[in-house]
Scaffold this active site. Structure first.
Site, PDB file in Angstrom:
ATOM      1  CD  GLU A  90      -2.677  -1.061   2.598  1.00  0.00           C
ATOM      2  OE1 GLU A  90      -3.443  -1.999   2.786  1.00  0.00           O
ATOM      3  OE2 GLU A  90      -2.583  -0.090   3.368  1.00  0.00           O
ATOM      4  CB  CYS A 103       1.924   7.161   3.433  1.00  0.00           C
ATOM      5  SG  CYS A 103       2.077   5.993   4.769  1.00  0.00           S
ATOM      6  CD  GLU A 159      10.444  -0.477  12.411  1.00  0.00           C
ATOM      7  OE1 GLU A 159       9.381  -0.015  12.830  1.00  0.00           O
ATOM      8  OE2 GLU A 159      11.482   0.222  12.286  1.00  0.00           O
ATOM      9  CB  SER A 188       7.500   6.247  11.079  1.00  0.00           C
ATOM     10  OG  SER A 188       6.715   5.893  12.187  1.00  0.00           O
ATOM     11  CG  LEU A 212       6.432   6.784  23.523  1.00  0.00           C
ATOM     12  CD1 LEU A 212       7.660   5.951  23.818  1.00  0.00           C
ATOM     13  CD2 LEU A 212       6.627   8.200  24.071  1.00  0.00           C
ATOM     14  CG  ASN A 287      -7.637   5.127  10.543  1.00  0.00           C
ATOM     15  OD1 ASN A 287      -8.840   5.076  10.301  1.00  0.00           O
ATOM     16  ND2 ASN A 287      -6.785   5.794   9.804  1.00  0.00           N
ATOM     17  CB  CYS A 331      -0.745   0.754   8.627  1.00  0.00           C
ATOM     18  SG  CYS A 331       0.672  -0.169   8.228  1.00  0.00           S
TER      19      CYS A 331
HETATM   20  N1  SAH Z   1       6.647   0.373  11.575  1.00  0.00           N
HETATM   21  C1  SAH Z   1       6.761   1.786  11.602  1.00  0.00           C
HETATM   22  C2  SAH Z   1       6.096   2.514  10.448  1.00  0.00           C
HETATM   23  C3  SAH Z   1       4.793   1.986   9.907  1.00  0.00           C
HETATM   24  S1  SAH Z   1       3.298   2.253  10.793  1.00  0.00           S
HETATM   25  C4  SAH Z   1       6.274   2.321  12.934  1.00  0.00           C
HETATM   26  O1  SAH Z   1       5.812   1.546  13.748  1.00  0.00           O
HETATM   27  O2  SAH Z   1       6.435   3.501  13.195  1.00  0.00           O
HETATM   28  C5  SAH Z   1       3.076   3.998  10.800  1.00  0.00           C
HETATM   29  C6  SAH Z   1       2.315   4.510  12.012  1.00  0.00           C
HETATM   30  O3  SAH Z   1       0.928   4.118  11.953  1.00  0.00           O
HETATM   31  C7  SAH Z   1       2.865   3.967  13.326  1.00  0.00           C
HETATM   32  O4  SAH Z   1       2.939   4.996  14.272  1.00  0.00           O
HETATM   33  C8  SAH Z   1       1.808   2.958  13.697  1.00  0.00           C
HETATM   34  O5  SAH Z   1       1.809   2.647  15.069  1.00  0.00           O
HETATM   35  C9  SAH Z   1       0.538   3.644  13.223  1.00  0.00           C
HETATM   36  N2  SAH Z   1      -0.643   2.777  13.119  1.00  0.00           N
HETATM   37  C10 SAH Z   1      -0.695   1.445  12.888  1.00  0.00           C
HETATM   38  N3  SAH Z   1      -1.976   1.015  12.923  1.00  0.00           N
HETATM   39  C11 SAH Z   1      -2.752   2.090  13.165  1.00  0.00           C
HETATM   40  C12 SAH Z   1      -4.141   2.282  13.321  1.00  0.00           C
HETATM   41  N4  SAH Z   1      -5.012   1.277  13.219  1.00  0.00           N
HETATM   42  N5  SAH Z   1      -4.582   3.530  13.567  1.00  0.00           N
HETATM   43  C13 SAH Z   1      -3.718   4.575  13.647  1.00  0.00           C
HETATM   44  N6  SAH Z   1      -2.389   4.464  13.508  1.00  0.00           N
HETATM   45  C14 SAH Z   1      -1.902   3.227  13.286  1.00  0.00           C
END
Ligand code: SAH
Length: 356
Positions: A90, A103, A159, A188, A212, A287, A331
């Site tokens: 995606e 993204c 990741e 990220s 975090l 989300n 995501c």
């Molecule tokens: N693995 C990396 C980058 C990909 S996810 C990371 O963890 O930062 C990008 C961001 O989307 C991360 O902060 C992740 O925690 C967040 N994310 C994942 N699922 C989500 C959801 N259902 N709602 C909102 N943010 C979400």
């Protein structure tokens, strides 16, 4: 068949030389694919015919096919891209008044196993190559020629710091070959300590965003299984090194889950944790994704109270603009809704072994 996308100007010059052409032909090819948006070698009209034909015998440009596209009224457009081996990833086009961001996915799937994340539910299929990451921008640029894409965030599937080499090569290519500003790139991470420390030494001015999501290790470990490998203290220490080395501001991402981590006392706890570390906190309301834990969105009141509590502690706080909500822009959601097989629920202890 090899792909041209993913090769640097230098590498393309070597390819040209291997065909008996002068090195500058490599630069021409690079200009066509990274700046000119050429999707076929045939479109590179200033290359000699003979070179083009020979190039075509071994190489293709390597743009992914768009297999699904979902647009939201706010202009957000989410894509499902199909890679050469059939893997689907995606990418999202995000137009804002002052900039256009994309993204990007860094892996097909993800091994991190975050409890709230749709991508995690399918586990990791494989790493993406640098070319497959760059190609996402190039593919989206062809779909949206009206505005220039200025920003990119590695916040799609995967990741990034567990696919370090490809992610860093791609970041360099976005600045060198594609011509974006390194300052407009954000990596990220869930908090892969060795990756953060290595990135600090790359001399890349990218922004580091840390997911975090919890103010203490106990809660964080429940939400993010990789947290068992690196404690918050270790991760923040690595973030400090990143900041001291690069002088780039950090971003702390905090996903708000209703009733789990959205209490103002948790905001205070986080503020204490981050004391002395510069960087904004970006609040991300959950989300909605269906999970065994039944996570839900925080109420508007709770979001506001949490934000107020953080700001009262002197922490600059932003709230992620909610984009593309109607198209399930979290995501991994699109891939699932497009009816692709989702792998069985993952065993988190096994996922940790993958990461280790
Ligand atoms: N693995 C990396 C980058 C990909 S996810 C990371 O963890 O930062 C990008 C961001 O989307 C991360 O902060 C992740 O925690 C967040 N994310 C994942 N699922 C989500 C959801 N259902 N709602 C909102 N943010 C979400």
């Amino acid at each position: 068949m090899q792909t041209l996308i993913g090769l640097t100007i230098e590498e393309l010059s070597k390819v040209a030389e291997s065909f008996g052409e002068p090195a500058f032909r490599g630069k021409q090819v690079a200009r066509w694919i990274y700046r000119g948006g050429a999707s076929e070698i045939d479109l590179m009209t200033d290359l000699p015919n003979a070179f083009r034909s020979r190039l075509q015998e071994e190489y293709c440009v390597g743009l992914p096919a768009v297999s699904h596209r979902d647009g939201a009224p706010d202009g957000t457009c989410k894509y499902l891209l199909k890679l050469a081996d059939g893997e689907q990833i995606e990418s999202v086009y995000l137009p804002y008044p002052d900039r256009v961001s994309v993204c990007l996915s860094s892996q097909a799937g993800c091994p991190a196993g975050c409890a709230f994340c749709a991508t995690a539910q399918g586990g990791l299929a494989r790493n993406l190559s640098a070319g497959e990451i760059v190609a996402q921008i190039l593919a989206l640029r062809l779909q949206h020629t009206e505005r220039r894409i200025s920003h990119a965030v590695y916040m799609g599937m995967g990741e990034p710091l567990l696919n370090y080499g490809a992610v860093v090569k791609c970041a360099r290519m976005l600045t060198e070959e594609v011509g974006m500003s390194g300052r407009n790139l954000t990596i990220s991470t869930v908090g892969v300590v060795p990756g953060i420390l290595r990135l600090a030494k790359e001399k890349l001015p990218v922004t580091l965003a840390l997911s975090l999501h919890a103010p203490n290790d106990k809660l964080r470990e429940e939400l993010i299984p990789t947290a068992r490998k690196w404690s918050i203290a270790e991760i923040l220490e690595a973030c400090r090194t990143y900041w001291e080395t690069t002088r780039r501001n950090l971003t702390f991402e905090y996903l708000l889950l209703g009733g789990i981590n959205d209490d103002p006392r948790q905001a205070q706890e986080m503020a204490r944790l981050l004391q002395g570390l510069p960087g904004n906190v970006n609040l991300i309301p959950f989300n909605y994704v269906e999970t065994p834990e039944g996570f839900r969105r925080p109420t508007a009141g709770n979001i506001a109270a949490f934000r107020t509590a953080l700001e009262a502690e002197g922490r600059v706080t932003t709230q992620r603009m909610e984009r593309g909500h109607s198209i399930g822009a979290a995501c991994g959601q699109l891939r699932r809704s497009a009816g692709l097989p989702s792998a069985p629920a993952i065993d988190r202890s096994r996922q940790l072994a993958v990461i280790g």
